[in-house]
Scaffold this active site. Structure first.
Site, short mmCIF file in Angstrom:
data_model
loop_
_atom_site.label_atom_id
_atom_site.label_comp_id
_atom_site.label_asym_id
_atom_site.label_seq_id
_atom_site.Cartn_x
_atom_site.Cartn_y
_atom_site.Cartn_z
N THR A 1 -16.73 1.20 1.71
CA THR A 1 -15.32 1.26 2.13
C THR A 1 -14.97 2.73 2.34
OG1 THR A 1 -14.43 1.61 -0.08
CG2 THR A 1 -14.74 -0.69 0.58
N SER B 1 -14.45 -2.12 -12.14
CA SER B 1 -15.65 -1.54 -11.53
C SER B 1 -16.81 -1.74 -12.50
CB SER B 1 -15.43 -0.03 -11.30
OG SER B 1 -16.66 0.62 -11.06
N VAL C 1 -19.49 -0.74 -2.90
CA VAL C 1 -19.05 -1.49 -1.72
C VAL C 1 -18.71 -0.45 -0.66
CG1 VAL C 1 -17.34 -3.11 -0.81
CG2 VAL C 1 -18.05 -3.26 -3.21
N ASP D 1 0.86 -1.20 0.00
CA ASP D 1 0.00 0.00 0.00
C ASP D 1 0.88 1.24 0.00
OD1 ASP D 1 -3.25 0.21 0.89
OD2 ASP D 1 -2.09 2.07 0.98
N ASN E 1 -5.22 -4.25 -7.09
CA ASN E 1 -6.48 -3.73 -6.56
C ASN E 1 -6.44 -2.24 -6.20
OD1 ASN E 1 -9.05 -3.96 -4.71
ND2 ASN E 1 -7.40 -3.26 -3.38
N TYR F 1 -12.57 8.42 -13.83
CA TYR F 1 -12.49 7.13 -13.10
C TYR F 1 -13.00 6.01 -14.00
CZ TYR F 1 -13.56 3.72 -9.36
OH TYR F 1 -13.64 2.60 -8.57
N LYS G 1 -11.06 2.75 -15.45
CA LYS G 1 -11.51 1.37 -15.18
C LYS G 1 -11.79 0.63 -16.49
CE LYS G 1 -11.24 1.31 -10.67
NZ LYS G 1 -10.28 0.43 -9.98
N ASP H 1 4.03 2.92 -4.29
CA ASP H 1 3.14 3.80 -5.04
C ASP H 1 3.01 3.16 -6.42
OD1 ASP H 1 1.89 5.66 -6.58
OD2 ASP H 1 3.25 7.30 -6.14
N1 LIG Z 1 -15.67 0.76 -2.89
C1 LIG Z 1 -16.33 0.65 -4.02
O1 LIG Z 1 -17.55 0.90 -4.08
C2 LIG Z 1 -15.64 0.19 -5.26
C3 LIG Z 1 -16.42 -0.17 -6.37
C4 LIG Z 1 -15.79 -0.60 -7.54
C5 LIG Z 1 -14.41 -0.67 -7.59
N2 LIG Z 1 -13.68 -0.30 -6.49
C6 LIG Z 1 -12.23 -0.40 -6.62
O2 LIG Z 1 -11.75 -1.26 -5.61
C7 LIG Z 1 -10.39 -0.95 -5.31
C8 LIG Z 1 -10.24 -0.80 -3.81
O3 LIG Z 1 -11.09 0.25 -3.40
P1 LIG Z 1 -11.63 0.42 -1.90
O4 LIG Z 1 -13.05 0.80 -2.00
O5 LIG Z 1 -11.20 -0.72 -1.07
O6 LIG Z 1 -10.84 1.75 -1.50
P2 LIG Z 1 -10.00 2.16 -0.22
O7 LIG Z 1 -9.73 3.62 -0.38
O8 LIG Z 1 -10.63 1.66 1.02
O9 LIG Z 1 -8.64 1.34 -0.45
C9 LIG Z 1 -7.76 1.65 -1.48
C10 LIG Z 1 -6.35 1.43 -1.00
O10 LIG Z 1 -5.45 1.72 -2.09
C11 LIG Z 1 -4.37 2.45 -1.58
N3 LIG Z 1 -3.77 3.26 -2.64
C12 LIG Z 1 -4.26 4.39 -3.20
N4 LIG Z 1 -3.40 4.87 -4.11
C13 LIG Z 1 -2.35 4.02 -4.14
C14 LIG Z 1 -1.14 4.01 -4.85
N5 LIG Z 1 -0.83 4.97 -5.73
N6 LIG Z 1 -0.27 2.99 -4.64
C15 LIG Z 1 -0.57 2.02 -3.74
N7 LIG Z 1 -1.68 2.00 -3.00
C16 LIG Z 1 -2.57 3.00 -3.20
C17 LIG Z 1 -4.96 3.31 -0.47
O11 LIG Z 1 -3.97 3.77 0.44
C18 LIG Z 1 -5.96 2.36 0.16
O12 LIG Z 1 -5.38 1.60 1.20
C19 LIG Z 1 -10.09 0.33 -6.09
O13 LIG Z 1 -9.42 0.00 -7.29
C20 LIG Z 1 -11.47 0.89 -6.41
O14 LIG Z 1 -11.48 1.71 -7.56
C21 LIG Z 1 -14.26 0.12 -5.34
#
Ligand SMILES: NC(=O)c1ccc[n+]([C@@H]2O[C@H](COP(=O)([O-])OP(=O)(O)OC[C@H]3O[C@@H](n4cnc5c(N)ncnc54)[C@H](O)[C@@H]3O)[C@@H](O)[C@H]2O)c1
Length: 259
Positions: A190, A142, A188, A37, A90, A155, A159, A63
């Protein structure tokens, strides 16, 4: 269950939300789980919790949008575990706005972290996935990669790029023992999704109203849970799905098919 003992699973974005649930899910099968992360504290916390539970884990700061940082992550993992068998690419960020409200910086941020980050992660890990003999890449796309939604132009474009990249990698490596698939989650709950609505909300009541509006669009009338996404990532990242590649699987409470 799938026996993953002796295998290494790399999860980016493992410090929070869906990534953290993915790390937990693979740890249960005996894999060494790399919690990667950009936030070193949450990566350490995720790995620490797994270690405390008797699972195998390590934390790496990365990163994903930075080529050197991704190379360093892969080097560190291979130095310690000697291999990478499954990658859950992810990590991602939400960037809101339609094209009139998006600045070029917003656009570049959405594409650089989400799409370029997925590419850099896949490219750097591919030599090790090829060595694995049964390598698996699972991207987190997504529903907006497959269907339009208001207010998330950059976004959604990022995706969509991940969905196309998934199919391309699948095509290029299908005969070389590496599979590539993606999950396409709907909403989801989060930190990522909550911050999106918190930023728009005037106050707590409006925040609740906005969250309620999301649920109303879903045939199953509820949010998805991170472990529900992790279960499908686990399926795509293990031999349970050995004859599947190039798929983008919606996990969305019926949103795309039934609305
Ligand atoms: N939550 C939703 O509704 C949803 C829906 C569809 C897709 N997603 C996708 O699921 C994935 C996870 O999302 P989430 O909801 O768990 O979000 P979240 O913000 O809870 O977790 C994302 C994590 O990625 C890390 N991160 C961000 N930029 C980064 C980078 N440059 N390098 C390394 N780590 C990095 C963050 O520090 C965080 O820990 C994402 O790709 C998001 O687009 C989420």
């Amino acid at each position: 269950m799938a026996d993953m003992s002796g295998k290494t699973v790399l999860v980016t974005g493992a410090g929070s939300g869906i990534g953290r649930a993915i790390a937990d899910r693979f740890a249960q099968d005996g894999a060494t789980v790399v919690c990667a992360d950009i936030n070193p504290e949450t990566a350490e916390a995720a790995a620490g919790e797994l270690l405390a539970g008797g699972f195998k884990a390590l934390a790496v700061e990365v990163d994903i949008s930075n080529e050197e940082s991704v190379a360093h992550m892969v080097e560190t993992v291979v130095d310690i575990t000697g291999r990478i068998d499954t990658v859950a690419a992810n990590a991602g960020v939400m960037v809101e706005g339609d094209i009139l409200s998006l600045s070029l910086d917003d656009w570049n941020r959405a594409l650089t972290i989400n799409a370029t980050g997925a590419f850099l992660t896949a490219r750097a890990t591919m030599p090790h996935l090829l060595n694995s003999g049964a390598g698996a890449l699972v991207f987190t796309a997504s529903t907006v990669a497959l269907s339009g939604m208001r207010g998330v132009a950059a976004y959604s474009a990022a995706k969509g790029a991940i969905a196309a990249l998934t199919r391309q990698i699948a095509a290029d490596f299908a005969d070389k023992g590496v599979r590539a698939n993606a999950v396409a989650p709907g909403a989801v709950r989060t930190p990522l999704s909550e911050s999106q609505f918190r930023a728009r909300a005037r106050d707590d009541a409006h925040f609740d109203e906005l969250l309620g509006g999301v649920i109303a669009r879903y045939p199953m009338q509820r949010w998805g849970e991170s472990p529900e996404i992790a279960e499908v990532v686990h399926f795509l990242g293990t031999a349970r799905s050995a004859w599947m590649t190039g798929q983008i699987l919606p996990i969305d409470g019926g949103l795309l098919e039934l609305r």
